[in-house]
Structures are given as structure tokens and as C-alpha cells.
Scaffold this active site. Structure first.
Site, short mmCIF file in Angstrom:
data_model
loop_
_atom_site.label_atom_id
_atom_site.label_comp_id
_atom_site.label_asym_id
_atom_site.label_seq_id
_atom_site.Cartn_x
_atom_site.Cartn_y
_atom_site.Cartn_z
N TYR A 33 15.49 -10.53 -23.80
CA TYR A 33 14.34 -9.72 -24.17
C TYR A 33 13.48 -10.70 -24.51
O TYR A 33 13.45 -12.12 -24.67
CB TYR A 33 14.70 -8.78 -25.05
CG TYR A 33 14.63 -9.54 -26.65
CD1 TYR A 33 13.84 -9.51 -27.54
CD2 TYR A 33 15.99 -9.94 -27.03
CE1 TYR A 33 13.80 -9.85 -28.85
CE2 TYR A 33 16.04 -10.54 -28.30
CZ TYR A 33 14.85 -10.62 -29.23
OH TYR A 33 15.12 -11.08 -30.27
N ARG A 52 9.69 -18.50 -21.10
CA ARG A 52 11.02 -18.25 -21.69
C ARG A 52 11.95 -17.19 -21.10
O ARG A 52 13.12 -17.44 -21.04
CB ARG A 52 10.74 -18.21 -23.15
CG ARG A 52 11.85 -18.28 -23.98
CD ARG A 52 11.80 -18.13 -25.43
NE ARG A 52 11.27 -17.14 -25.87
CZ ARG A 52 10.79 -16.70 -27.08
NH1 ARG A 52 11.01 -17.67 -28.07
NH2 ARG A 52 10.29 -15.75 -27.31
N ARG A 101 32.65 0.08 -16.08
CA ARG A 101 32.55 -1.09 -17.07
C ARG A 101 33.62 -2.08 -16.28
O ARG A 101 34.58 -1.93 -16.11
CB ARG A 101 33.14 -0.43 -18.18
CG ARG A 101 33.40 -1.59 -19.45
CD ARG A 101 33.78 -1.16 -20.73
NE ARG A 101 34.00 -1.94 -21.83
CZ ARG A 101 34.77 -2.93 -21.99
NH1 ARG A 101 35.88 -2.98 -21.18
NH2 ARG A 101 34.75 -3.63 -22.89
N LYS A 150 17.51 -16.04 -25.28
CA LYS A 150 16.83 -14.91 -26.11
C LYS A 150 17.56 -13.62 -25.38
O LYS A 150 17.14 -12.63 -24.90
CB LYS A 150 15.39 -14.86 -26.16
CG LYS A 150 14.86 -13.94 -27.32
CD LYS A 150 13.23 -13.96 -27.00
CE LYS A 150 12.66 -13.05 -28.18
NZ LYS A 150 13.03 -13.55 -29.57
N GLU A 182 17.59 -21.73 -38.66
CA GLU A 182 16.43 -21.01 -38.24
C GLU A 182 16.44 -19.64 -39.26
O GLU A 182 17.38 -19.45 -39.69
CB GLU A 182 16.06 -20.62 -36.91
CG GLU A 182 17.18 -19.73 -36.42
CD GLU A 182 17.09 -19.59 -34.60
OE1 GLU A 182 16.02 -20.13 -34.13
OE2 GLU A 182 18.13 -19.22 -34.01
N LEU A 206 16.51 -21.11 -31.26
CA LEU A 206 15.43 -20.38 -30.29
C LEU A 206 14.45 -21.23 -29.92
O LEU A 206 13.80 -21.91 -30.90
CB LEU A 206 15.08 -18.91 -30.57
CG LEU A 206 14.21 -18.27 -29.44
CD1 LEU A 206 15.00 -17.96 -28.48
CD2 LEU A 206 13.60 -16.90 -30.10
#
Length: 286
Positions: A33, A52, A101, A150, A182, A206
Site C-alpha cells: 500500500y 516506492r 486459498r 510497505k 522506527e 521503511l
């Protein structure tokens, strides 16, 4: 007012947008995301976020459903349709719906799922916490070791934020091997004797888009920057501290594990960096 959202090439009322129960983001956390801030109806740091996004997708061998121009057009359309002055655009790409799945990646012909939606945040640049500063606690960092991607695997940061809430503070800084990695959803910094100190880039954190912009502006302003790890104890002895993120820009930190920094108010370096970031980012917004 019902929001208009974007789903796989269509603009739909949010009440009509549907994603399959077999989508791998839902079943496997198999998605990435980005969050792009909007100020005065324009997108901040757009190119950095798109770069990114591509890096995250490449790291997971996932297809990108749009090119940069496509994302720009779609996000501008969402801003217009939802009349967003200040706010955020959230976008998520998953590996898609294989129809069942399975731990194994689906065949190449399975198309990724792309979702985008806006969040209206009037006065985003005038957040009260920028004036008062944040209080944080330290929490052990138990996340996986590819934090530079991310992904939508956000359960542990959510648990850390809830631990901070239960402690009556604003957020948590994550600590691994005695060093701060972070914040739960931001990059962390301290300032000592005028020098800005923040952890170097690696798989451990990140690679923040706001981080990159802020450090560039700091260098241009002749501020001293050192990229290295630091401990909570060192942070508690710092002159000031702050965090950066797409939605928080530059936000001062005034207390760490109950210890006030300096006078317990936002420090001059953080305040000045926030001013510079907002001024320069507004100029470059698209």
C-alpha cells in the site's frame, strides 16, 4: 455523503465496491500500500510514493496494475469527485483473486486487485499535535525483517499503537537489539547539539518518502545530519525529537517513556523542518 472509490478501473460509490473473499490481501496479507497526502487539492511527494510502490511490488514479484500516469489521473479524479481539499489517498495492490486459498502464488494470468479511496482531513497541515508534540513509549519490535517493503501486514504496529493508547500516550517507538528502529507508522529522529540523528536505511525500517524529503531539505538548510542507530536512553537525553510520515509531515516528540525532552515542548529544529517541508512540498505538489 457517500465517497466515490476506485476499484480495478471503476469509480464506484463506496457502498457498491466489493472485493472477493478469496483475495490474497484478505487471506494472506499478500499486498502492498501507499498513502499520499493532499493539501489544497494537490498531491504531495507523488513521484516518490509511486517509486516506492514499484519497489515494494518488485520485491514481492507482484504486477503493477497501472503506470505512473494512470495513478496520477485516477488520484486526481478521486480528489475531484470527493471534493478533497486536505486529506489522504490510500491505495492498495494485492496479488488478486485466484479463486481459492493456496500458499503458492496464483498463475500469472490472475490480475492484481487495485483499490484507492480518499480520506478528508480538513486542516491536515495544522494538526494540534504539531504544536504540543507527541508522547511516546518504547515497545519491543516483533515485526518481520523486511520492513522496507510497505506491506499490508500491519497487525503488530496496530498492537503497539493500542499499547500506547492504554498507557495514555500518543504512539510507540519500536526497539530491536536495544536500538530504536522506527515508530509504529513513522520514521524516528532525535536532535543533539543541533545534529539530526536517524537510523540508516536497511531492511529494518521503511524507506520513508517524507523522510527522504525532510533529510534533503535539512541538508539544503545546512543542518547537520547523521544516519545511525540510537537507544531509548540516548533519545531521552536528546535536546529534542520528532517523527516524519506522509500524514503527519514533521511532528515533534516531547516525551519518551515518561521522560520529558528539554522543556517538554516542541524543539526549534523540528518546528523549522516542518515549516520548510510544508512550504517546499506545497510548491512541488501536483
Amino acid at each position: 455523503m457517500t465517497r466515490t472509490v476506485y476499484l480495478n478501473g471503476e469509480y464506484l460509490p463506496e457502498t457498491e465496491a466489493k472485493v472477493s473473499i478469496f483475495d490474497r490481501a484478505f487471506l494472506m496479507g499478500d499486498g502492498v500500500y501507499e498513502v499520499v497526502s493532499v493539501l489544497d487539492g494537490k498531491l504531495l511527494d507523488f513521484d516518490g510514493h509511486m517509486a516506492r510502490l514499484q519497489r515494494s511490488l518488485d520485491a514481492l514479484a507482484m504486477k503493477n496494475p497501472l503506470d505512473t500516469a494512470g495513478y496520477l489521473a485516477a488520484q486526481r479524479e478521486l480528489v475531484a469527485r470527493n471534493d478533497i481539499g486536505d486529506g489522504l489517498i490510500y491505495l492498495q495492490v494485492s496479488r488478486g483473486n485466484p479463486g481459492d486459498r493456496d500458499f503458492v502464488f496464483p498463475p500469472a494470468e490472475v490480475q492484481p486487485t487495485l483499490v484507492m479511496f480518499t480520506q478528508s482531513k480538513p486542516g491536515l497541515a495544522d494538526s494540534p499535535t504539531a504544536k504540543t508534540g507527541l508522547r511516546v513509549i518504547s515497545v519491543q519490535d516483533l515485526r518481520w525483517h523486511r520492513r522496507d517493503i510497505k506491506t499490508v501486514q500491519l497487525l503488530y504496529p496496530s498492537l503497539a499503537k493500542m499499547e500506547a493508547k492504554a498507557a495514555g500516550v500518543d504512539d510507540a517507538w519500536l526497539v530491536e537489539d536495544g536500538k530504536v528502529t522506527e515508530g509504529t507508522s513513522n520514521n524516528a529522529y532525535i536532535v543533539k547539539d543541533g545534529k539530526i540523528i536517524t537510523r540508516e536505511l536497511s531492511h529494518d525500517i521503511l524507506h520513508g518518502i517524507t523522510r527522504a524529503a525532510v533529510l534533503r531539505f535539512a541538508h539544503e538548510a545546512q543542518m547537520s545530519v547523521e544516519e545511525r542507530s540510537f537507544t531509548i536512553q540516548e533519545a531521552q537525553q536528546a535536546d529534542e525529537a520528532f517523527i516524519t510520515s506522509a500524514s503527519g509531515f514533521v511532528t515533534p516528540v516531547v516525551e519518551i517513556d515518561g521522560v520529558k525532552l528539554g522543556a517538554g515542548t516542541p524543539g526549534p529544529v523540528a518546528v523549522r523542518l516542518r515549516e520548510i517541508y510544508l512550504e517546499e512540498s506545497r510548491k512541488a505538489a501536483v
